[in-house]
Design a protein around this motif. Sequence first.
Motif, PDB file in Angstrom:
ATOM      1  N   ASP A 168       0.979  -1.262  -0.076  1.00 38.92           N
ATOM      2  CA  ASP A 168      -0.164   0.056  -0.301  1.00 38.92           C
ATOM      3  C   ASP A 168       0.752   1.076  -0.472  1.00 38.92           C
ATOM      4  OD1 ASP A 168      -3.212  -1.429   0.247  1.00 38.92           O
ATOM      5  OD2 ASP A 168      -1.363  -2.173   2.498  1.00 38.92           O
ATOM      6  N   LEU A 169       1.640   1.431   0.391  1.00 40.09           N
ATOM      7  CA  LEU A 169       3.336   2.290   0.989  1.00 40.09           C
ATOM      8  C   LEU A 169       4.281   1.885  -0.066  1.00 40.09           C
ATOM      9  CD1 LEU A 169       4.142   5.228   1.385  1.00 40.09           C
ATOM     10  CD2 LEU A 169       4.098   4.149   4.117  1.00 40.09           C
ATOM     11  N   ILE A 170       4.908   2.846  -0.360  1.00 42.47           N
ATOM     12  CA  ILE A 170       6.352   2.222  -0.890  1.00 42.47           C
ATOM     13  C   ILE A 170       7.299   3.685  -0.035  1.00 42.47           C
ATOM     14  CG2 ILE A 170       8.436   1.989  -2.512  1.00 42.47           C
ATOM     15  CD1 ILE A 170       6.165   1.777  -4.498  1.00 42.47           C
ATOM     16  N   LEU A 171       8.236   3.094   0.559  1.00 36.77           N
ATOM     17  CA  LEU A 171       8.994   3.974   1.234  1.00 36.77           C
ATOM     18  C   LEU A 171      10.359   4.081   0.288  1.00 36.77           C
ATOM     19  CD1 LEU A 171       8.792   3.296   4.858  1.00 36.77           C
ATOM     20  CD2 LEU A 171       7.896   5.420   3.405  1.00 36.77           C
ATOM     21  N   TYR A 172      11.113   5.712  -0.322  1.00 38.26           N
ATOM     22  CA  TYR A 172      12.785   5.589  -1.015  1.00 38.26           C
ATOM     23  C   TYR A 172      13.255   6.098   0.096  1.00 38.26           C
ATOM     24  CZ  TYR A 172      10.217   3.632  -4.864  1.00 38.26           C
ATOM     25  OH  TYR A 172      10.485   2.895  -6.250  1.00 38.26           O
ATOM     26  N   VAL A 173      14.240   5.698   0.394  1.00 39.33           N
ATOM     27  CA  VAL A 173      15.345   7.213   1.030  1.00 39.33           C
ATOM     28  C   VAL A 173      16.287   7.114   0.365  1.00 39.33           C
ATOM     29  CG1 VAL A 173      14.569   6.238   3.580  1.00 39.33           C
ATOM     30  CG2 VAL A 173      16.426   4.647   2.119  1.00 39.33           C
ATOM     31  N   ALA A 174      16.569   8.440   0.030  1.00 34.53           N
ATOM     32  CA  ALA A 174      17.441   8.381  -0.588  1.00 34.53           C
ATOM     33  C   ALA A 174      19.565   9.693  -0.441  1.00 34.53           C
ATOM     34  CB  ALA A 174      17.007   8.793  -2.323  1.00 34.53           C
ATOM     35  N   ASN A 175      20.000   9.544  -1.432  1.00 38.68           N
ATOM     36  CA  ASN A 175      20.896  10.978  -0.872  1.00 38.68           C
ATOM     37  C   ASN A 175      21.280  10.730  -2.746  1.00 38.68           C
ATOM     38  OD1 ASN A 175      23.342  10.869   1.246  1.00 38.68           O
ATOM     39  ND2 ASN A 175      21.449  10.330   1.214  1.00 38.68           N
ATOM     40  N   TRP A 176      20.128  11.891  -3.282  1.00 40.40           N
ATOM     41  CA  TRP A 176      18.969  12.349  -4.986  1.00 40.40           C
ATOM     42  C   TRP A 176      20.457  13.301  -5.167  1.00 40.40           C
ATOM     43  CZ3 TRP A 176      16.585   8.045  -7.232  1.00 40.40           C
ATOM     44  CH2 TRP A 176      16.261   8.063  -8.528  1.00 40.40           C
ATOM     45  N   PRO A 177      21.372  13.717  -5.567  1.00 40.92           N
ATOM     46  CA  PRO A 177      21.580  14.928  -5.880  1.00 40.92           C
ATOM     47  C   PRO A 177      21.253  16.381  -7.259  1.00 40.92           C
ATOM     48  CG  PRO A 177      23.052  13.805  -7.181  1.00 40.92           C
ATOM     49  CD  PRO A 177      22.017  12.917  -6.593  1.00 40.92           C
ATOM     50  N   GLU A 178      21.699  17.425  -6.878  1.00 41.52           N
ATOM     51  CA  GLU A 178      20.167  18.602  -7.609  1.00 41.52           C
ATOM     52  C   GLU A 178      20.711  17.668  -8.530  1.00 41.52           C
ATOM     53  OE1 GLU A 178      20.329  23.271  -6.826  1.00 41.52           O
ATOM     54  OE2 GLU A 178      22.487  22.098  -7.330  1.00 41.52           O
ATOM     55  N   SER A 179      21.750  17.462  -9.717  1.00 39.95           N
ATOM     56  CA  SER A 179      22.042  17.535 -10.815  1.00 39.95           C
ATOM     57  C   SER A 179      20.635  16.813 -11.589  1.00 39.95           C
ATOM     58  CB  SER A 179      23.778  16.470 -11.406  1.00 39.95           C
ATOM     59  OG  SER A 179      23.766  15.672 -10.761  1.00 39.95           O
ATOM     60  N   ARG A 180      20.527  16.096 -10.670  1.00 38.49           N
ATOM     61  CA  ARG A 180      18.922  14.398 -11.555  1.00 38.49           C
ATOM     62  C   ARG A 180      18.165  14.603 -10.727  1.00 38.49           C
ATOM     63  NH1 ARG A 180      23.774  12.271 -11.390  1.00 38.49           N
ATOM     64  NH2 ARG A 180      23.755  11.355  -9.199  1.00 38.49           N
ATOM     65  N   ILE A 181      17.575  16.090  -9.727  1.00 39.48           N
ATOM     66  CA  ILE A 181      16.380  15.992  -9.393  1.00 39.48           C
ATOM     67  C   ILE A 181      15.028  15.804 -10.139  1.00 39.48           C
ATOM     68  CG2 ILE A 181      15.746  18.874  -9.197  1.00 39.48           C
ATOM     69  CD1 ILE A 181      16.444  16.188  -5.757  1.00 39.48           C
ATOM     70  N   SER A 182      15.293  15.805 -11.128  1.00 41.83           N
ATOM     71  CA  SER A 182      14.096  15.940 -11.498  1.00 41.83           C
ATOM     72  C   SER A 182      13.661  14.898 -12.290  1.00 41.83           C
ATOM     73  CB  SER A 182      14.309  17.309 -13.245  1.00 41.83           C
ATOM     74  OG  SER A 182      12.912  16.972 -14.049  1.00 41.83           O
ATOM     75  N   ALA A 183      14.847  13.956 -11.842  1.00 39.58           N
ATOM     76  CA  ALA A 183      13.949  12.577 -12.459  1.00 39.58           C
ATOM     77  C   ALA A 183      13.507  11.876 -11.290  1.00 39.58           C
ATOM     78  CB  ALA A 183      15.540  12.074 -12.655  1.00 39.58           C
ATOM     79  N   TRP A 184      14.355  12.283 -10.035  1.00 41.67           N
ATOM     80  CA  TRP A 184      13.836  11.640  -8.391  1.00 41.67           C
ATOM     81  C   TRP A 184      11.953  12.443  -8.169  1.00 41.67           C
ATOM     82  CZ3 TRP A 184      14.039   9.318  -4.531  1.00 41.67           C
ATOM     83  CH2 TRP A 184      13.763  10.207  -2.945  1.00 41.67           C
ATOM     84  N   GLU A 185      11.905  13.637  -8.670  1.00 33.77           N
ATOM     85  CA  GLU A 185      10.185  14.743  -8.578  1.00 33.77           C
ATOM     86  C   GLU A 185       9.445  13.624  -9.457  1.00 33.77           C
ATOM     87  OE1 GLU A 185      11.599  18.416  -6.656  1.00 33.77           O
ATOM     88  OE2 GLU A 185      11.750  17.952  -9.160  1.00 33.77           O
ATOM     89  N   THR A 186       9.638  13.518 -10.117  1.00 36.28           N
ATOM     90  CA  THR A 186       9.315  12.891 -12.088  1.00 36.28           C
ATOM     91  C   THR A 186       8.773  11.025 -11.427  1.00 36.28           C
ATOM     92  OG1 THR A 186       9.978  14.308 -13.318  1.00 36.28           O
ATOM     93  CG2 THR A 186       8.473  12.352 -14.099  1.00 36.28           C
ATOM     94  N   LEU A 187       9.814  11.024 -11.105  1.00 32.69           N
ATOM     95  CA  LEU A 187       9.991   8.488 -10.853  1.00 32.69           C
ATOM     96  C   LEU A 187       9.044   8.838  -9.422  1.00 32.69           C
ATOM     97  CD1 LEU A 187      13.535   8.235 -12.417  1.00 32.69           C
ATOM     98  CD2 LEU A 187      10.778   7.699 -13.253  1.00 32.69           C
ATOM     99  N   LEU A 188       9.159   9.151  -8.730  1.00 34.35           N
ATOM    100  CA  LEU A 188       8.047   8.948  -7.097  1.00 34.35           C
ATOM    101  C   LEU A 188       7.043   9.752  -7.431  1.00 34.35           C
ATOM    102  CD1 LEU A 188      10.517  11.409  -4.879  1.00 34.35           C
ATOM    103  CD2 LEU A 188      10.234   8.786  -4.377  1.00 34.35           C
ATOM    104  N   LYS A 189       6.717  10.475  -8.941  1.00 39.07           N
ATOM    105  CA  LYS A 189       5.010  10.304  -8.970  1.00 39.07           C
ATOM    106  C   LYS A 189       4.685   9.787  -9.984  1.00 39.07           C
ATOM    107  CE  LYS A 189       2.354  14.137 -11.022  1.00 39.07           C
ATOM    108  NZ  LYS A 189       2.212  15.172 -11.420  1.00 39.07           N
ATOM    109  N   ALA A 190       5.524   8.885 -10.630  1.00 40.23           N
ATOM    110  CA  ALA A 190       5.047   7.895 -11.611  1.00 40.23           C
ATOM    111  C   ALA A 190       5.075   6.422 -10.926  1.00 40.23           C
ATOM    112  CB  ALA A 190       6.305   7.282 -12.548  1.00 40.23           C
TER     113      ALA A 190
END
Length: 254
Positions: A157-179
Amino acid sequence: MKNTLNIKAINFNIKWKDKTANFLKIESILKHETADLFLLPEMFSTGFCMDAEEIADKNNETLNWLKKLANEKKAAICGSVSIQENEQYFNRMYFVKPDGEFEFYDKRHLFSYSGEDKVYTKGEIRKIVNFKGFRILLQVCYDLRFPVFARNRNDFDLILYVANWPESRISAWETLLKARAIENQSFVFGLNRIGTDGKNLVYPESSYCFDAEGKVISTLSSEIVSAELDLNQLQNFREKFPFLKDGDDFEINF
């Protein structure tokens, strides 16, 4: 009957290779906080570091600290750390319950771009934890890029993602979480660290919780990102739009 889960995530500036300082920082942030579950970033005690021989827990020091804190806060605590076990190193995500019981997930997809795969051993088990009526899939950072591994087979029912995801690729982080939230008809809570690490990589504020429709349901207050998840609301949405049953079958080896 209302079935909810209150999550508070700590997106702080991790002090490089300094476990004691990071433990004290987290304790300070959480001093007056209450929640069902507290979420901490990837390698929250050291930063995302490849010097495993130097930083890895060898005597369960971080796990013991997590147990103590979970007991004091009467809440579950979840986050990943570098650990050594049987001459191997793992990027291990612990889920520690208030009574001291714990489960763990070893990061499967190791970030070869940084050489993580040369230092750490990949996990082999897909891990789902049951807590307060929620089925929770544990995932770490780079796992986010691999949707088949996280595909909902009506088992979470829930996915937890913990990360050290840098600024240079932050758009991918935000997009993929939503996806991941939309395609799995699941809540997704993605916690990223902030600040600058020992390699001078910058991490902007970018932690969110999405609902199954891809809407942000979290709020930010200082270093705390909060969300209250309603399981009944999720189940009603799945019943109204039963998309998961039309998904493809995958044969996955893990």
